[in-house]
Design a protein around this motif. Structure first.
Motif, PDB file in Angstrom:
ATOM      1  N   VAL A   9     -30.976 -66.518  38.922  1.00  0.00           N
ATOM      2  CA  VAL A   9     -31.762 -65.319  39.203  1.00  0.00           C
ATOM      3  C   VAL A   9     -30.940 -64.405  40.112  1.00  0.00           C
ATOM      4  CG1 VAL A   9     -33.897 -64.370  40.151  1.00  0.00           C
ATOM      5  CG2 VAL A   9     -33.918 -66.617  39.020  1.00  0.00           C
ATOM      6  N   ILE A  10     -30.668 -63.194  39.645  1.00  0.00           N
ATOM      7  CA  ILE A  10     -29.911 -62.206  40.414  1.00  0.00           C
ATOM      8  C   ILE A  10     -30.856 -61.084  40.814  1.00  0.00           C
ATOM      9  CG2 ILE A  10     -27.967 -60.605  40.387  1.00  0.00           C
ATOM     10  CD1 ILE A  10     -26.651 -62.384  38.291  1.00  0.00           C
ATOM     11  N   SER A  11     -30.848 -60.730  42.088  1.00  0.00           N
ATOM     12  CA  SER A  11     -31.802 -59.742  42.622  1.00  0.00           C
ATOM     13  C   SER A  11     -31.074 -58.567  43.256  1.00  0.00           C
ATOM     14  CB  SER A  11     -32.706 -60.399  43.675  1.00  0.00           C
ATOM     15  OG  SER A  11     -33.399 -61.493  43.136  1.00  0.00           O
ATOM     16  N   GLY A  12     -31.716 -57.393  43.159  1.00  0.00           N
ATOM     17  CA  GLY A  12     -31.196 -56.191  43.794  1.00  0.00           C
ATOM     18  C   GLY A  12     -32.336 -55.290  44.229  1.00  0.00           C
ATOM     19  N   LYS A  13     -31.992 -54.143  44.736  1.00  0.00           N
ATOM     20  CA  LYS A  13     -33.008 -53.219  45.255  1.00  0.00           C
ATOM     21  C   LYS A  13     -33.823 -52.585  44.132  1.00  0.00           C
ATOM     22  CE  LYS A  13     -33.514 -49.235  48.334  1.00  0.00           C
ATOM     23  NZ  LYS A  13     -32.784 -48.248  49.178  1.00  0.00           N
ATOM     24  N   GLY A  14     -33.181 -52.277  43.018  1.00  0.00           N
ATOM     25  CA  GLY A  14     -33.867 -51.608  41.913  1.00  0.00           C
ATOM     26  C   GLY A  14     -34.021 -50.114  42.169  1.00  0.00           C
TER      27      GLY A  14
ATOM     28  N   ALA B  81     -26.266 -51.123  42.927  1.00  0.00           N
ATOM     29  CA  ALA B  81     -25.956 -52.437  42.374  1.00  0.00           C
ATOM     30  C   ALA B  81     -27.038 -52.868  41.377  1.00  0.00           C
ATOM     31  CB  ALA B  81     -25.838 -53.461  43.507  1.00  0.00           C
ATOM     32  N   ASN B  82     -26.595 -53.247  40.200  1.00  0.00           N
ATOM     33  CA  ASN B  82     -27.497 -53.523  39.090  1.00  0.00           C
ATOM     34  C   ASN B  82     -27.458 -55.015  38.721  1.00  0.00           C
ATOM     35  OD1 ASN B  82     -28.494 -53.837  36.355  1.00  0.00           O
ATOM     36  ND2 ASN B  82     -28.354 -51.612  36.127  1.00  0.00           N
ATOM     37  N   PRO B  83     -28.557 -55.757  38.895  1.00  0.00           N
ATOM     38  CA  PRO B  83     -28.572 -57.193  38.578  1.00  0.00           C
ATOM     39  C   PRO B  83     -28.183 -57.506  37.143  1.00  0.00           C
ATOM     40  CG  PRO B  83     -30.477 -56.647  39.922  1.00  0.00           C
ATOM     41  CD  PRO B  83     -29.823 -55.339  39.549  1.00  0.00           C
ATOM     42  N   HIS B  84     -28.553 -56.620  36.184  1.00  0.00           N
ATOM     43  CA  HIS B  84     -28.178 -56.875  34.797  1.00  0.00           C
ATOM     44  C   HIS B  84     -26.656 -56.831  34.625  1.00  0.00           C
ATOM     45  CE1 HIS B  84     -32.150 -57.183  33.469  1.00  0.00           C
ATOM     46  NE2 HIS B  84     -32.282 -56.116  32.680  1.00  0.00           N
ATOM     47  N   HIS B  85     -26.030 -55.845  35.250  1.00  0.00           N
ATOM     48  CA  HIS B  85     -24.585 -55.736  35.157  1.00  0.00           C
ATOM     49  C   HIS B  85     -23.918 -56.957  35.786  1.00  0.00           C
ATOM     50  CE1 HIS B  85     -24.897 -51.035  34.914  1.00  0.00           C
ATOM     51  NE2 HIS B  85     -25.624 -51.667  33.988  1.00  0.00           N
TER      52      HIS B  85
ATOM     53  N   SER C 193     -34.765 -47.729  34.151  1.00  0.00           N
ATOM     54  CA  SER C 193     -34.882 -48.281  35.498  1.00  0.00           C
ATOM     55  C   SER C 193     -33.747 -49.245  35.769  1.00  0.00           C
ATOM     56  CB  SER C 193     -36.206 -49.033  35.672  1.00  0.00           C
ATOM     57  OG  SER C 193     -37.315 -48.178  35.514  1.00  0.00           O
ATOM     58  N   ILE C 194     -33.183 -49.154  36.957  1.00  0.00           N
ATOM     59  CA  ILE C 194     -32.244 -50.178  37.405  1.00  0.00           C
ATOM     60  C   ILE C 194     -33.087 -51.385  37.811  1.00  0.00           C
ATOM     61  CG2 ILE C 194     -30.522 -50.802  39.147  1.00  0.00           C
ATOM     62  CD1 ILE C 194     -29.888 -47.773  39.349  1.00  0.00           C
ATOM     63  N   PRO C 195     -32.907 -52.521  37.180  1.00  0.00           N
ATOM     64  CA  PRO C 195     -33.792 -53.654  37.442  1.00  0.00           C
ATOM     65  C   PRO C 195     -33.636 -54.207  38.858  1.00  0.00           C
ATOM     66  CG  PRO C 195     -31.947 -54.352  36.106  1.00  0.00           C
ATOM     67  CD  PRO C 195     -31.848 -52.859  36.200  1.00  0.00           C
ATOM     68  N   PHE C 196     -34.698 -54.770  39.352  1.00  0.00           N
ATOM     69  CA  PHE C 196     -34.623 -55.455  40.652  1.00  0.00           C
ATOM     70  C   PHE C 196     -34.365 -56.943  40.474  1.00  0.00           C
ATOM     71  CE2 PHE C 196     -39.099 -55.227  39.405  1.00  0.00           C
ATOM     72  CZ  PHE C 196     -39.484 -56.542  39.475  1.00  0.00           C
ATOM     73  N   GLU C 197     -34.434 -57.400  39.217  1.00  0.00           N
ATOM     74  CA  GLU C 197     -34.173 -58.818  38.985  1.00  0.00           C
ATOM     75  C   GLU C 197     -33.666 -59.022  37.567  1.00  0.00           C
ATOM     76  OE1 GLU C 197     -36.859 -62.220  40.394  1.00  0.00           O
ATOM     77  OE2 GLU C 197     -37.211 -62.239  38.215  1.00  0.00           O
ATOM     78  N   SER C 198     -32.748 -59.940  37.437  1.00  0.00           N
ATOM     79  CA  SER C 198     -32.230 -60.356  36.138  1.00  0.00           C
ATOM     80  C   SER C 198     -32.068 -61.869  36.180  1.00  0.00           C
ATOM     81  CB  SER C 198     -30.879 -59.686  35.875  1.00  0.00           C
ATOM     82  OG  SER C 198     -30.412 -59.968  34.576  1.00  0.00           O
ATOM     83  N   TRP C 199     -32.327 -62.523  35.043  1.00  0.00           N
ATOM     84  CA  TRP C 199     -32.231 -63.986  35.064  1.00  0.00           C
ATOM     85  C   TRP C 199     -31.674 -64.510  33.750  1.00  0.00           C
ATOM     86  CZ3 TRP C 199     -34.916 -66.297  31.157  1.00  0.00           C
ATOM     87  CH2 TRP C 199     -36.013 -65.589  30.621  1.00  0.00           C
TER      88      TRP C 199
ATOM     89  N   ASN D 109     -19.981 -57.336  43.651  1.00  0.00           N
ATOM     90  CA  ASN D 109     -20.371 -56.646  44.888  1.00  0.00           C
ATOM     91  C   ASN D 109     -19.202 -55.883  45.506  1.00  0.00           C
ATOM     92  OD1 ASN D 109     -23.103 -57.336  44.893  1.00  0.00           O
ATOM     93  ND2 ASN D 109     -22.754 -59.254  45.997  1.00  0.00           N
ATOM     94  N   ALA D 110     -17.972 -56.323  45.200  1.00  0.00           N
ATOM     95  CA  ALA D 110     -16.790 -55.656  45.751  1.00  0.00           C
ATOM     96  C   ALA D 110     -16.233 -54.583  44.824  1.00  0.00           C
ATOM     97  CB  ALA D 110     -15.703 -56.702  46.027  1.00  0.00           C
ATOM     98  N   SER D 111     -16.967 -54.271  43.760  1.00  0.00           N
ATOM     99  CA  SER D 111     -16.443 -53.359  42.733  1.00  0.00           C
ATOM    100  C   SER D 111     -16.686 -51.884  43.028  1.00  0.00           C
ATOM    101  CB  SER D 111     -17.072 -53.701  41.378  1.00  0.00           C
ATOM    102  OG  SER D 111     -18.467 -53.435  41.391  1.00  0.00           O
ATOM    103  N   GLY D 112     -17.359 -51.576  44.134  1.00  0.00           N
ATOM    104  CA  GLY D 112     -17.623 -50.185  44.475  1.00  0.00           C
ATOM    105  C   GLY D 112     -19.058 -49.757  44.287  1.00  0.00           C
ATOM    106  N   VAL D 113     -19.940 -50.669  43.894  1.00  0.00           N
ATOM    107  CA  VAL D 113     -21.352 -50.338  43.740  1.00  0.00           C
ATOM    108  C   VAL D 113     -21.986 -50.114  45.107  1.00  0.00           C
ATOM    109  CG1 VAL D 113     -21.603 -51.578  41.578  1.00  0.00           C
ATOM    110  CG2 VAL D 113     -21.981 -52.793  43.734  1.00  0.00           C
ATOM    111  N   LYS D 114     -23.111 -49.386  45.092  1.00  0.00           N
ATOM    112  CA  LYS D 114     -23.855 -49.158  46.328  1.00  0.00           C
ATOM    113  C   LYS D 114     -24.741 -50.370  46.607  1.00  0.00           C
ATOM    114  CE  LYS D 114     -24.195 -44.245  45.196  1.00  0.00           C
ATOM    115  NZ  LYS D 114     -25.161 -43.146  44.856  1.00  0.00           N
ATOM    116  N   GLY D 115     -24.652 -50.894  47.821  1.00  0.00           N
ATOM    117  CA  GLY D 115     -25.442 -52.075  48.148  1.00  0.00           C
ATOM    118  C   GLY D 115     -24.840 -53.314  47.496  1.00  0.00           C
ATOM    119  N   GLU D 116     -25.676 -54.281  47.268  1.00  0.00           N
ATOM    120  CA  GLU D 116     -25.194 -55.513  46.652  1.00  0.00           C
ATOM    121  C   GLU D 116     -26.338 -56.254  45.965  1.00  0.00           C
ATOM    122  OE1 GLU D 116     -25.680 -58.633  50.368  1.00  0.00           O
ATOM    123  OE2 GLU D 116     -23.665 -57.934  49.853  1.00  0.00           O
ATOM    124  N   VAL D 117     -25.972 -57.202  45.150  1.00  0.00           N
ATOM    125  CA  VAL D 117     -26.957 -58.107  44.558  1.00  0.00           C
ATOM    126  C   VAL D 117     -26.813 -59.474  45.225  1.00  0.00           C
ATOM    127  CG1 VAL D 117     -27.019 -56.925  42.333  1.00  0.00           C
ATOM    128  CG2 VAL D 117     -25.379 -58.805  42.694  1.00  0.00           C
TER     129      VAL D 117
END
Length: 432
Positions: free
Chosen positions: A229-234, A244-248, A287-293, A325-333
């Motif tokens: 389960v990968i989580s982010g702000k959404g 930061a996008n959990p699906h990506h 929508s940028i998801p807040f969760e991906s699994w 998370n180190a790829s330049g996205v805003k925030g992190e998952v």
């Protein structure tokens, strides 16, 4: 009934927990003689005849049990019907344990410690709401779950009836069990409870599950299953672009794991597999998801390889998330790993008396016995070194785990029940 045995083709075993692989293990003549003598006993012959005479009722029981849906973690209703059938068949005592296993005790005469267990599993793969109405087309019965493993449950009932009507007594106590949690995410919870928590002194086990007469599993194919389960702000796909996008991140994790795992499984090792079976998450396309699994299944013949593919999976996920998370996205998952399945591997040598008896009994019915492995209820006792086998339910069938599952009884239907009885009596001992 007895035919000429025409050959023996058995699997080559690669398990690291055996001192060496076994090629074409033979049946010791003493077990052939033991089975021949047992099968010719008057009461056993009577029981064999009764099993054949009961076939119409056994098929009616099959319809009755099939039409009581037993979805994962919802076996209670079918368990009650099965318990009622055991009582009607003359079981000595019966109870349902804390996880839902329906356990019938048939007392032996010797007072010797240790039970011989015989089981089929209550659960099917189909969810609540599935139409399990049985339809008949010619000689074929069609319904989800009618073979796997409802047919096995009816075999237990027929065996018990035949033993009681033929006045057969065994030296050792028998446990006749409808187990829960064999399928999928049930993760063998019924058998784990039986062998880890029940306190029952079980010294051997005979499971009835898929396959034709002659199939004998003496090995358990191990598996480990996880939910990642990968989580982010959404957020909004346009307004929050770059977040930061959990699906990506999940896509990257799957990619990294697939490459690392493929390199490992392509090496010179016993067969080991991996699979991403289910993925999900998100609320809408914009929508940028807040969760991906994702749910991941890993299997291996060897316990060592199973541990190693599991380690590769965990390391790959950790690596992928850190790189994302180190790829330049805003925030992190962030991520969590939930283990949703753990079936141990194991293999028993063909020289064990139970396995020898099973092969000799199969030979008695003129069928070529074949040893193999599977992911079944015996994974648990096998991993503990407890003598265990899984045998086929006979008849003809197909479409297991599909809405189009079917079963057709033939001459091997009654023989498969007679075979199960013969193996059980050989292991438990016929009262002298």
């Amino acid at each position: 009934m007895k035919h000429i045995f025409t050959g023996l083709v058995l699997a080559t075993f690669l398990f690291s927990n055996l001192s060496s692989a076994q090629e074409s293990p033979e049946i010791d003549k003493k077990y052939t003689k033991e089975i021949d003598k047992l099968a010719k006993a008057k009461k056993v012959q009577t029981a064999f005849s009764l099993i054949t005479e009961q076939e119409d009722q056994t098929m009616k029981d099959l319809v009755t049990l099939t039409e009581v849906l037993a979805p994962p973690f919802g076996e209670d209703k079918r368990g009650k019907v099965f318990a009622s059938m055991l009582m009607d068949a003359g079981i000595d005592s019966i109870w349902t344990d804390k996880v839902g296993n329906v356990i019938g005790l048939r007392k032996g005469t010797s007072g010797a410690p240790g039970y011989v267990g015989v089981d089929a599993h209550l659960d099917v793969v189909f969810p609540e709401g599935t139409d399990v109405t049985v339809t008949k087309v010619g000689d074929t019965l069609k319904a989800p779950g009618i073979g796997d493993d409802t047919r096995g449950l009816t075999m237990l009932i027929s065996m018990l009836k035949a033993m009681n009507k033929a006045d057969i007594k065994t030296e050792k106590d028998l446990l006749i069990v409808g187990t829960v949690g064999e399928e999928g995410l049930g993760d063998l919870r019924g058998m784990k409870y039986m062998f880890n928590e029940s306190g029952l002194n079980i010294d051997s086990w005979i499971a009835i599950d898929g396959g034709s007469i002659g199939r004998i599993s003496n090995a358990g194919l191990g598996s480990k299953r996880y939910k990642l389960v990968i989580s982010g702000k959404g957020g909004h796909s346009w307004g929050d672009f770059g977040l930061a996008n959990p699906h990506h991140a999940l896509g990257k994790a799957i990619d990294v794991f697939s490459k690392d795992a493929w390199a490992y499984t392509s090496g010179d090792i016993p067969k080991t597999s991996f699979n991403v079976g289910r993925i999900g998450g998100g609320t809408s396309v914009n929508s940028i998801p807040f969760e991906s699994w994702a749910e991941i299944d890993m299997r291996a013949l060897s316990p060592i390889n199973l541990d190693e593919i599991e380690a590769i999976f965990k390391k790959s996920v950790e690596k992928a998330i850190a790189e994302y998370n180190a790829s330049g996205v805003k925030g992190e998952v962030t991520y969590e790993l939930e283990q949703i399945g753990d079936r141990p591997s194991g293999e028993l040598p063909a020289t064990l008396p139970l396995i020898q008896r099973a092969m000799a009994a199969t030979q008695y019915f003129g069928v070529e016995p074949s040893l193999g492995r599977g992911s079944t209820n015996i994974n648990i006792p096998v991993s503990k070194g407890i003598p265990s086998i899984c045998i086929g339910r006979g008849g003809q069938g197909g479409g297991a785990h599909s809405l189009h599952e079917w079963y057709m009884n033939d001459e091997t239907g009654a023989e498969s029940i007679q075979l199960a009885l013969l193996i059980t009596l050989a292991q438990a001992g016929l009262e002298k």
